[in-house]
Write a protein that holds these residues in place. Structure first.
Motif, mmCIF file in Angstrom:
data_model
loop_
_atom_site.group_PDB
_atom_site.id
_atom_site.type_symbol
_atom_site.label_atom_id
_atom_site.label_comp_id
_atom_site.label_asym_id
_atom_site.label_seq_id
_atom_site.Cartn_x
_atom_site.Cartn_y
_atom_site.Cartn_z
ATOM 1 N N GLU A 84 0.853 -1.196 0.000
ATOM 2 C CA GLU A 84 0.000 0.000 0.000
ATOM 3 C C GLU A 84 0.885 1.242 0.000
ATOM 4 O O GLU A 84 1.577 1.526 0.971
ATOM 5 N N GLU A 85 0.858 1.937 -1.114
ATOM 6 C CA GLU A 85 1.716 3.107 -1.321
ATOM 7 C C GLU A 85 0.985 4.060 -2.248
ATOM 8 O O GLU A 85 0.169 3.645 -3.064
ATOM 9 N N ALA A 86 1.291 5.361 -2.136
ATOM 10 C CA ALA A 86 0.836 6.283 -3.168
ATOM 11 C C ALA A 86 1.441 5.822 -4.486
ATOM 12 O O ALA A 86 2.467 5.134 -4.464
ATOM 13 N N PRO A 87 0.961 6.147 -5.644
ATOM 14 C CA PRO A 87 -0.175 7.033 -5.880
ATOM 15 C C PRO A 87 -1.513 6.296 -5.836
ATOM 16 O O PRO A 87 -1.544 5.068 -5.694
ATOM 17 N N GLU A 88 -2.572 7.069 -5.924
ATOM 18 C CA GLU A 88 -3.940 6.566 -5.975
ATOM 19 C C GLU A 88 -4.089 5.521 -7.086
ATOM 20 O O GLU A 88 -3.625 5.717 -8.210
ATOM 21 N N THR A 89 -4.711 4.396 -6.736
ATOM 22 C CA THR A 89 -4.965 3.346 -7.725
ATOM 23 C C THR A 89 -5.874 3.877 -8.837
ATOM 24 O O THR A 89 -6.815 4.614 -8.587
ATOM 25 N N ARG A 90 -5.551 3.480 -10.060
ATOM 26 C CA ARG A 90 -6.349 3.939 -11.199
ATOM 27 C C ARG A 90 -7.692 3.202 -11.249
ATOM 28 O O ARG A 90 -7.884 2.199 -10.579
ATOM 29 N N ARG A 91 -8.587 3.708 -12.077
ATOM 30 C CA ARG A 91 -9.889 3.094 -12.304
ATOM 31 C C ARG A 91 -10.074 2.791 -13.775
ATOM 32 O O ARG A 91 -9.444 3.410 -14.628
ATOM 33 N N THR A 92 -10.952 1.860 -14.059
ATOM 34 C CA THR A 92 -11.475 1.723 -15.405
ATOM 35 C C THR A 92 -12.989 1.828 -15.276
ATOM 36 O O THR A 92 -13.551 1.444 -14.250
ATOM 37 N N VAL A 93 -13.624 2.393 -16.273
ATOM 38 C CA VAL A 93 -15.087 2.476 -16.294
ATOM 39 C C VAL A 93 -15.570 1.785 -17.560
ATOM 40 O O VAL A 93 -15.139 2.141 -18.667
ATOM 41 N N THR A 94 -16.407 0.768 -17.401
ATOM 42 C CA THR A 94 -17.016 0.101 -18.543
ATOM 43 C C THR A 94 -18.498 0.455 -18.561
ATOM 44 O O THR A 94 -19.202 0.214 -17.578
ATOM 45 N N VAL A 95 -18.929 1.061 -19.647
ATOM 46 C CA VAL A 95 -20.329 1.461 -19.773
ATOM 47 C C VAL A 95 -21.048 0.396 -20.599
ATOM 48 O O VAL A 95 -20.781 0.227 -21.791
ATOM 49 N N MET A 96 -21.934 -0.354 -19.919
ATOM 50 C CA MET A 96 -22.670 -1.433 -20.586
ATOM 51 C C MET A 96 -24.024 -0.900 -21.032
ATOM 52 O O MET A 96 -24.757 -0.312 -20.232
ATOM 53 N N GLU A 97 -24.361 -1.151 -22.296
ATOM 54 C CA GLU A 97 -25.675 -0.753 -22.794
ATOM 55 C C GLU A 97 -26.605 -1.965 -22.854
ATOM 56 O O GLU A 97 -26.146 -3.108 -22.821
ATOM 57 N N ALA A 98 -27.901 -1.674 -22.939
ATOM 58 C CA ALA A 98 -28.893 -2.753 -22.950
ATOM 59 C C ALA A 98 -28.669 -3.709 -24.116
ATOM 60 O O ALA A 98 -28.963 -4.901 -24.012
ATOM 61 N N ASP A 99 -28.118 -3.215 -25.236
ATOM 62 C CA ASP A 99 -27.892 -4.095 -26.394
ATOM 63 C C ASP A 99 -26.613 -4.915 -26.256
ATOM 64 O O ASP A 99 -26.229 -5.624 -27.184
ATOM 65 N N GLY A 100 -25.922 -4.788 -25.108
ATOM 66 C CA GLY A 100 -24.740 -5.611 -24.865
ATOM 67 C C GLY A 100 -23.434 -4.940 -25.239
ATOM 68 O O GLY A 100 -22.366 -5.453 -24.914
ATOM 69 N N SER A 101 -23.487 -3.799 -25.908
ATOM 70 C CA SER A 101 -22.215 -3.177 -26.285
ATOM 71 C C SER A 101 -21.578 -2.517 -25.065
ATOM 72 O O SER A 101 -22.266 -2.058 -24.151
ATOM 73 N N ALA A 102 -20.254 -2.515 -25.058
ATOM 74 C CA ALA A 102 -19.496 -2.045 -23.895
ATOM 75 C C ALA A 102 -18.477 -1.003 -24.336
ATOM 76 O O ALA A 102 -17.698 -1.244 -25.259
ATOM 77 N N THR A 103 -18.503 0.152 -23.701
ATOM 78 C CA THR A 103 -17.518 1.193 -23.957
ATOM 79 C C THR A 103 -16.599 1.271 -22.747
ATOM 80 O O THR A 103 -17.058 1.451 -21.621
ATOM 81 N N VAL A 104 -15.300 1.102 -22.978
ATOM 82 C CA VAL A 104 -14.338 1.047 -21.885
ATOM 83 C C VAL A 104 -13.527 2.331 -21.842
ATOM 84 O O VAL A 104 -13.071 2.824 -22.879
ATOM 85 N N LEU A 105 -13.369 2.884 -20.634
ATOM 86 C CA LEU A 105 -12.515 4.051 -20.402
ATOM 87 C C LEU A 105 -11.418 3.634 -19.433
ATOM 88 O O LEU A 105 -11.705 3.275 -18.292
ATOM 89 N N ASN A 106 -10.175 3.660 -19.885
ATOM 90 C CA ASN A 106 -9.048 3.194 -19.082
ATOM 91 C C ASN A 106 -8.192 4.360 -18.601
ATOM 92 O O ASN A 106 -7.539 5.016 -19.415
ATOM 93 N N GLU A 107 -8.177 4.599 -17.286
ATOM 94 C CA GLU A 107 -7.237 5.575 -16.742
ATOM 95 C C GLU A 107 -5.827 5.000 -16.812
ATOM 96 O O GLU A 107 -5.629 3.797 -16.617
#
Lengths: 312, 312
Positions: A84-107
């Motif tokens: 456990e050390e700085a820096p802040e752990t990154r995130r990823t955001v996956t946006v799932m749509e009802a039709d199954g498609s996924a948009t990924v945002l990678n920090e």
């Protein structure tokens, strides 16, 4: 039981947002938000833990997001020893749509200070002495040196552990001189790393350069493996995928366990391919649809590989 | 100096991701990630603090994300007295593309337990006694009752404080019987809340129902205000907007300060519209381009409003 240590230097807190339909340029109401510890080595650890192997998940986490990651690993009963050390752990955001498609945002993750590498090595050296196999997975954070995986391989070998390396690009190329015991690139990665005209030539070249086992993952087509006994192809039955994310990590998990098992190598490859295929049938990365494992393994073909009929 | 208390029951940690171009259905590399305390009342507080008014930002925050929000408010020198309670504070993610387009993802926030409302009321009652004006802003979290703003208005009045209400939909309609001292809907919101045929009729109806000052924000066209002295329109000069987010919050800040100033009401409206316009010229929500304030105020027209020439 021999312990398998997984290493994820650049883990992430993987957030999944569910929206009805993503409206680019607009305002979108997120109907469900959930988070989960992510990163390739974390997935490898989840699979090994699910399959009853002794595993320890390591890496570096920091900040409030790092705390979320640790809490989720504990809640999921995944054994972990993160620094456990700085820096802040990154995130990823996956946006799932009802039709199954996924948009990924990678920090990319915060830069961090180079001194963190020294502190990580000290942490790693304390863990690697208890490991029979170390699995090194994924991209490198900004604070790690270019030859990070070569150094981690050398330290593992000095401690008597075998090394499975699952990365790509410059971190893969820079690690090869340290001779990891198994590398697991995909087709594009092995071609890119070697400049060879086809996948068999590329894998054979990497083997000739001193890597004892080269396993090239080929998605739904399974894998091509080259070792001292010659090249093999392993092909799973045709499946309808649920979530392909984490298939490569399940493959790495199966291969790592195979390195410390008494099974013949072709059986190890068959089992690892079956794990990978069973991962694709489960909605969560890092989890196998275990009920399908026997059928998949029975339908998986292991054959000697022939050179490409018409090499470029 | 009289203290202005802002209330944000549903604050957010506002994350901005910068990408080159958002590829829906694909994997996107985030080149820059930053976070900031968000929510309408937080923006109101930032503006009042920037303009030298005595302000205290209140609301409910929780979890690791709540801690990030509190740390940022402290670092930005925004006075705050948030109740720290579960559930985890929600996030918003705005994906900015190089061409300037912005895709917003709004988390709804976790449900929370209804008992939180009682604990919040206790916290609020301790703060409201020191306030001359309370600004109630934004949507309600799942744990707040439908009549939340009516109850907060009644408690403020009992403590001798005036109330500015800036919300929409059912929370606005449910609060009107408590007679907040000023409501600040936009055109769509006031039409929706009253069912009147035009904005002047809608605002006049809300005034007739017992709200002493009805201020309808009209974006770049300024505002329409109805009080005991009759309807006024206030129109700022034409500007090239930089970031319209937070313009309504700057308007609410100016109106709240006006309620406790000795200025004539038309001057209060002119100043509030100038603050709103100066907010649009600054890239960050909750911050005014102060260097432009004098010119904007000088170019802002205050006129008696006439009924629509051709009411439906």
């Amino acid at each position: 039981m021999p312990m398998i240590l997984t290493v994820t230097l650049n883990p992430a807190w993987d957030v999944t947002y569910v929206v009805d339909r993503l409206l680019p340029g607009g305002t979108n109401r997120v109907t469900s938000a959930s988070g989960r510890a992510g990163g390739k080595g974390v997935n490898v650890g989840r699979v090994l833990q699910q399959m009853g192997a002794e595993v320890l998940v390591s890496g570096v986490v920091g900040g409030a997001t790092g705390s979320l990651l640790l809490a989720e690993l504990s809640a999921s009963s995944v054994p972990h020893a993160m620094l456990e050390e700085a820096p802040e752990t990154r995130r990823t955001v996956t946006v799932m749509e009802a039709d199954g498609s996924a948009t990924v945002l990678n920090e990319a993750g915060a830069a961090g200070e180079p001194a963190l590498w020294t502190r990580w090595l000290r942490h790693y050296d304390r863990l690697v002495g208890d490991a029979a196999v170390v699995v090194l997975s994924g991209s490198l954070p900004p604070w790690a040196p270019a030859r990070a995986y070569a150094e981690l391989t050398a330290h593992a070998h000095a401690a008597g552990a075998l090394v499975v390396l699952d990365t790509s690009g410059p971190p893969l190329v820079a690690a090869l001189p340290a001779r990891p015991d198994l590398v697991k690139p995909n087709e594009e990665e092995v071609l890119h790393a070697t400049g060879a005209p086809d996948v068999l030539a590329a894998a054979s070249g990497m083997f000739a350069a001193g890597v004892p086992r080269v396993v090239v993952s080929r998605g739904a087509e399974g894998l091509l493996a080259v070792d001292a006994d010659g090249p093999l192809t392993v092909v799973p039955p045709t499946l309808v995928p649920v979530n392909p994310t984490g298939a490569g990590d399940a493959l790495a998990a199966g291969l790592a366990l195979g390195l410390v098992s008494a099974e013949p190598w072709p059986d190890v490859l068959r089992r690892a391919v079956a794990w990978s295929a069973a991962a694709v049938l489960h909605p969560s990365a890092g989890t196998l649809a275990v009920e399908a494992l026997d059928d998949i393994a029975a339908g998986t073909m292991v054959r000697a590989a022939l050179p490409a009929p018409n090499p470029r």
